[in-house]
Design an enzyme around this catalytic site. Structure first.
Site, PDB file in Angstrom:
ATOM      1  CB  CYS A 165     -21.484  14.684   0.068  1.00  0.00           C
ATOM      2  SG  CYS A 165     -20.321  13.362  -0.336  1.00  0.00           S
ATOM      3  CB  CYS A 166     -24.432  11.349  -1.466  1.00  0.00           C
ATOM      4  SG  CYS A 166     -25.437  10.283  -2.522  1.00  0.00           S
ATOM      5  CB  ILE A 167     -27.654   8.806   1.159  1.00  0.00           C
ATOM      6  CG1 ILE A 167     -28.757   8.296   2.074  1.00  0.00           C
ATOM      7  CG2 ILE A 167     -26.453   7.856   1.182  1.00  0.00           C
ATOM      8  CD1 ILE A 167     -30.027   9.128   2.055  1.00  0.00           C
ATOM      9  N   PRO A 169     -25.780  12.603   4.959  1.00  0.00           N
ATOM     10  CG  PRO A 169     -25.977  14.692   3.890  1.00  0.00           C
ATOM     11  CD  PRO A 169     -25.708  13.234   3.617  1.00  0.00           C
ATOM     12  CB  SER A 228     -22.363  18.979  -0.763  1.00  0.00           C
ATOM     13  OG  SER A 228     -22.497  19.380  -2.110  1.00  0.00           O
TER      14      SER A 228
END
Length: 257
Positions: A165-167, A169, A228
């Site tokens: 999630c967030c950065i 990925p 996400s």
């Protein structure tokens, strides 16, 4: 020296302002999936985003998962005084700082194997782009920490789900060719999506970016990668919590447990 750094992609300004004992309580019923959670320190600007880590752990607990946390035993890129948003003249260890979130129960990422777990999840925070990779300074030309790269490839090869999630990925985008991920929207939309430019870097890495709202997750069924947006969006914390919950739920569903 590090007062301002760019994630080397338009829209993801580090503000780098750029810097984690006890046991974590997950659930009293340990009959579900065994999930590894990989941390990158403690604190949004130089480690794991604490609210994201907490959300991941709460949702895993609700899902009946058995959790073990890991972190690489390496030095942080740098340490940030979060009260001032400025770098501090000190050094910290990613594993030692991650222990703050894990209440002491954290292991070296070198001990993490796909054979011992049903899934792995990476919360976000600038640490994912600084300590788990060099994305914060190198963008699409970044390198991923050797143990993190091994873990991602091992879980992928084993056909076991990976949640990010967030950065974080960007880690999958760099390591897993052709993967589908989301970091939210691709336009800043008046500041609601301040890091929207990251989508362009993900595409430059050869991955597919899928637009999703903050409460949604994206499931790459082929690669079993679930992502996400979380704090890539400027919004209320409970909406970020819900989006991470969607990601965790989809990860657990893919384990088949």
């Amino acid at each position: 020296m590090f007062a301002v750094r760019s994630f080397a992609t338009k829209g993801f300004l580090l503000n780098s302002k750029v810097a984690g004992a006890g046991f974590i309580h997950t659930t009293t019923n340990m009959s579900g999936a065994k999930v590894a959670v990989v941390l990158s320190g403690c604190g949004v600007y130089d480690g794991t985003e604490i609210h994201e880590a907490s959300a991941v752990l709460v949702h895993l607990s609700r899902g009946g998962a058995e959790v073990q946390m890991f972190a690489p035993d390496v030095a942080q890129m740098h340490v940030i005084d979060h009260s001032k948003g400025q770098p501090s003249e000190e050094s910290r260890n990613v594993l030692a700082e991650s222990a703050r979130i894990a209440r002491g129960n954290v292991l070296d990422a070198a001990k993490l194997t796909a054979g011992d777990h049903d899934a792995v999840i990476f919360p976000g925070g600038f640490g994912a782009a600084k300590n788990l990779s060099t994305f914060a300074v190198d963008g699409k030309d970044c390198k991923v920490n050797a143990e993190v790269e091994r873990v991602l490839k091992d879980f992928h090869k084993a056909g076991k789900p990976i949640g990010l999630c967030c950065i974080s990925p960007v880690l999958a985008a760099k390591v897993l060719p052709g993967v589908e991920v989301t970091v939210g929207h691709e336009e800043e939309e008046g500041g609601k999506w301040p890091y929207a430019g990251t989508a362009g870097a993900i595409k430059a890495l050869g991955a597919t970016h899928c637009i999703k709202d903050v409460t949604e997750s994206h499931v790459d069924v082929k690669n079993k990668v679930v992502t996400s947006p979380a704090f890539m969006c400027e919004t209320k914390v409970h909406l970020i919590f819900d989006g991470i919950g969607a990601m965790v739920k989809d990860v657990l569903k893919l384990t088949g447990k």
